[in-house]
Scaffold this active site. Sequence first.
Site, PDB file in Angstrom:
ATOM      1  N   THR A   1     -34.147 126.325   5.700  1.00  0.00           N
ATOM      2  CA  THR A   1     -34.215 125.939   7.042  1.00  0.00           C
ATOM      3  C   THR A   1     -35.648 125.897   7.671  1.00  0.00           C
ATOM      4  OG1 THR A   1     -33.601 128.104   7.951  1.00  0.00           O
ATOM      5  CG2 THR A   1     -32.039 126.467   7.310  1.00  0.00           C
TER       6      THR A   1
ATOM      7  N   ASP B   1     -33.080 122.226  -3.870  1.00  0.00           N
ATOM      8  CA  ASP B   1     -34.225 121.695  -3.478  1.00  0.00           C
ATOM      9  C   ASP B   1     -35.344 121.938  -4.531  1.00  0.00           C
ATOM     10  OD1 ASP B   1     -34.634 124.166  -2.692  1.00  0.00           O
ATOM     11  OD2 ASP B   1     -33.893 124.010  -0.697  1.00  0.00           O
TER      12      ASP B   1
ATOM     13  N   HIS C   1     -25.915 125.346  -8.405  1.00  0.00           N
ATOM     14  CA  HIS C   1     -25.307 124.039  -7.706  1.00  0.00           C
ATOM     15  C   HIS C   1     -26.185 122.762  -8.267  1.00  0.00           C
ATOM     16  CE1 HIS C   1     -23.030 126.219  -4.352  1.00  0.00           C
ATOM     17  NE2 HIS C   1     -22.375 126.396  -5.436  1.00  0.00           N
TER      18      HIS C   1
END
Length: 252
Positions: A29, A107, A124
């Site tokens: 974040t 990412d 993932h």
Amino acid sequence: MTGAVPDPLPGWLAEARRVTVLTGAGISTDSGIPDYRGPNGVWTRDPDAEKLVTLSYYVADPGIRRKAWRMRAEMRAADVAPNAGHRALARLGEQGRLHALLTQNVDGLHQAAGSPPGTVLELHGTVHAVECLSCGDRTSMDDALARLDAGEDDPACRVCGGILKSATVSFGQALDERVLGAAAEAAADCDVFLAVGTSLVVHPVAGLVEVAAAHGARVVIVNAEPTPYDDLADLVVREPISTALPRLLGTV
């Protein structure tokens, strides 16, 4: 123990030599990538956004696919770089103390920060590749986005004409059993299991905490919100990840 990073660090943490780390959206974040389930998360603000990462909706609805591709194109323009949390884990690897880095993130920021690809297990998948749901042909995300730039709004597989999707695990898709098995082995073979920025509600990945604890590892959880495994942890830290993780790992 719940709260701030203890000073001094407990001996079992400062002296740990085989640390397995599990990271979730919370660690990214501070790099400008929003999380999903937090108070300001993507799905909290827009519940319909979850459809973009749900396989049944993606396959059935061309409109969802077009929206997903537009989202990928917009993310390409974002200035995203590793933050202090990613760099702290990379330094842990340089010290030879990182046994494995298991990530729910897609990412690629751990690798960009310097964590050796061989230590990173992307549970993932990755947003940097694209895969055909029919034949499995795999190409780069850059290639798919170039096709968007050229005017295609829902590019199909060039090999078989099937539906293309980012090489990430969507809801309704199974995890790669080989990757999950390697993650379970890493959780069972460490002296400290560190869960960072993950809500620990998505299974089977969340269960890795129990695997580690059952094999004698100390458990540390760093997350802004309570998780279902806080009571199992030896240490729970609520401080911001980018400032807490370097101090927690002694990599300041």
